[in-house]
Design a protein around this motif. Structure first.
Motif, PDB file in Angstrom:
ATOM      1  N   MET A   1       0.816  -1.191   0.000  1.00  0.00           N
ATOM      2  CA  MET A   1       0.000   0.000   0.000  1.00  0.00           C
ATOM      3  C   MET A   1       0.857   1.251   0.000  1.00  0.00           C
ATOM      4  N   ASN A   2       2.098   1.166  -0.422  1.00  0.00           N
ATOM      5  CA  ASN A   2       2.990   2.319  -0.526  1.00  0.00           C
ATOM      6  C   ASN A   2       3.200   3.050   0.786  1.00  0.00           C
ATOM      7  N   GLY A   3       3.053   2.372   1.910  1.00  0.00           N
ATOM      8  CA  GLY A   3       3.293   3.002   3.204  1.00  0.00           C
ATOM      9  C   GLY A   3       2.210   3.976   3.619  1.00  0.00           C
ATOM     10  N   ILE A   4       1.072   3.965   2.926  1.00  0.00           N
ATOM     11  CA  ILE A   4       0.005   4.904   3.266  1.00  0.00           C
ATOM     12  C   ILE A   4      -0.979   4.191   4.173  1.00  0.00           C
ATOM     13  N   ALA A   5      -1.201   4.772   5.335  1.00  0.00           N
ATOM     14  CA  ALA A   5      -2.160   4.209   6.269  1.00  0.00           C
ATOM     15  C   ALA A   5      -3.545   4.723   5.913  1.00  0.00           C
ATOM     16  N   TYR A   6      -4.553   3.956   6.212  1.00  0.00           N
ATOM     17  CA  TYR A   6      -5.918   4.365   5.917  1.00  0.00           C
ATOM     18  C   TYR A   6      -6.586   4.759   7.227  1.00  0.00           C
ATOM     19  N   CYS A   7      -7.158   5.934   7.233  1.00  0.00           N
ATOM     20  CA  CYS A   7      -7.738   6.463   8.455  1.00  0.00           C
ATOM     21  C   CYS A   7      -8.948   7.299   8.098  1.00  0.00           C
ATOM     22  N   THR A   8     -10.030   7.161   8.822  1.00  0.00           N
ATOM     23  CA  THR A   8     -11.207   7.976   8.570  1.00  0.00           C
ATOM     24  C   THR A   8     -11.527   8.843   9.778  1.00  0.00           C
ATOM     25  N   CYS A   9     -10.554   9.053  10.627  1.00  0.00           N
ATOM     26  CA  CYS A   9     -10.789   9.812  11.841  1.00  0.00           C
ATOM     27  C   CYS A   9     -10.781  11.313  11.576  1.00  0.00           C
ATOM     28  N   SER A  10     -11.388  12.049  12.484  1.00  0.00           N
ATOM     29  CA  SER A  10     -11.386  13.507  12.395  1.00  0.00           C
ATOM     30  C   SER A  10     -10.108  14.050  13.004  1.00  0.00           C
ATOM     31  N   LEU A  11      -9.733  15.261  12.579  1.00  0.00           N
ATOM     32  CA  LEU A  11      -8.534  15.887  13.145  1.00  0.00           C
ATOM     33  C   LEU A  11      -8.817  16.383  14.549  1.00  0.00           C
ATOM     34  N   SER A  12      -7.878  16.176  15.441  1.00  0.00           N
ATOM     35  CA  SER A  12      -7.898  16.830  16.739  1.00  0.00           C
ATOM     36  C   SER A  12      -6.492  17.343  16.966  1.00  0.00           C
ATOM     37  N   ASN A  13      -6.269  18.090  18.024  1.00  0.00           N
ATOM     38  CA  ASN A  13      -5.008  18.816  18.174  1.00  0.00           C
ATOM     39  C   ASN A  13      -3.739  17.990  18.089  1.00  0.00           C
ATOM     40  N   ASN A  14      -3.750  16.773  18.535  1.00  0.00           N
ATOM     41  CA  ASN A  14      -2.518  15.993  18.513  1.00  0.00           C
ATOM     42  C   ASN A  14      -2.570  14.852  17.515  1.00  0.00           C
ATOM     43  N   GLN A  15      -3.367  15.010  16.497  1.00  0.00           N
ATOM     44  CA  GLN A  15      -3.606  13.919  15.580  1.00  0.00           C
ATOM     45  C   GLN A  15      -3.064  14.263  14.199  1.00  0.00           C
ATOM     46  N   GLU A  26       3.462   9.906  -0.912  1.00  0.00           N
ATOM     47  CA  GLU A  26       3.843   8.971   0.142  1.00  0.00           C
ATOM     48  C   GLU A  26       4.631   9.678   1.243  1.00  0.00           C
ATOM     49  N   ASN A  27       4.386   9.307   2.486  1.00  0.00           N
ATOM     50  CA  ASN A  27       5.039   9.810   3.689  1.00  0.00           C
ATOM     51  C   ASN A  27       4.566  11.196   4.116  1.00  0.00           C
ATOM     52  N   TRP A  28       3.621  11.798   3.395  1.00  0.00           N
ATOM     53  CA  TRP A  28       3.097  13.106   3.800  1.00  0.00           C
ATOM     54  C   TRP A  28       1.766  12.910   4.516  1.00  0.00           C
TER      55      TRP A  28
END
Length: 195
Positions: A1-15, A26-28
């Motif tokens: 998967m080219n090092g890309i994690a899949y996440c559907t979470c919302s942004l919070s301050n430390n996320q 990739e990596n960004w």
């Protein structure tokens, strides 16, 4: 998967967010600044951080992602947070090839003519005035200013802090009013007076 994690979470301050949906290379990742409360771009390999997206970003995917995450909700500061002699505005900027800096978070090299930029801004103005959208919702995906992350909100400013044409138009507005097209060295703006 080219090092890309899949996440559907919302942004919070430390996320941080690193998804295939962002369109970032990739990596960004997208992180949220603790001090400004704004999203920024972070490279997990090099630890580089930046306000503008990296080259090779799929800007169409990024626009969709930013619209989903940042085009809803109220970004207004608490009541009574105004500053004497200052006003608060939001804007939507369309740059052209003769702008002072013809690049943005959406396009690394803006080649449209000033006339094309004016046509685009007039189309946006029509949509806002007929209430089919708002300046804030359009700014998130269409503005060539980094304030797009904040729905175009520039915060409070006083006289002498903005380009002359922008300042004159902004201070002539009443809260809730929006300007017609305003040309500055940065490009062509629509300005909405918030406070």
């Amino acid at each position: 998967m080219n090092g890309i994690a899949y996440c559907t979470c919302s942004l919070s301050n430390n996320q941080s967010v690193m998804t295939s949906e962002t369109g970032l290379p990739e990596n960004w990742t997208i992180r949220l600044s603790k001090s400004k409360g704004l999203p920024y771009y972070f490279n997990t390999t090099t630890t580089e951080s930046r306000w503008e997206p990296p080259s090779d970003t799929d800007t169409d995917k990024l626009k969709v992602y930013m619209a989903e995450k940042f085009s809803t909700g109220n970004t207004a500061p608490p009541e009574g947070s105004g500053q004497a002699g200052k006003i608060r505005c939001a804007h939507l900027l369309v740059k052209h090839k003769d702008s002072r800096r013809p690049s943005s978070w959406k396009e690394s090299n803006i080649t449209r003519t000033k006339e094309d930029a004016m046509g685009i801004i007039l189309g946006f103005e029509t949509r806002i005035r007929d209430r089919s959208t708002s300046l804030a919702d359009l700014a998130v995906v269409e503005s060539d200013c980094s304030s797009a992350r904040k729905r175009g909100d520039l915060g409070f400013f006083g006289r002498g802090e903005m380009q002359k044409e922008f300042e004159e138009a902004a201070f002539a507005l009443r809260p809730g009013d929006m300007s017609h097209a305003v040309e500055t060295a940065s490009g062509i703006h629509l300005i909405e007076r918030l406070e």
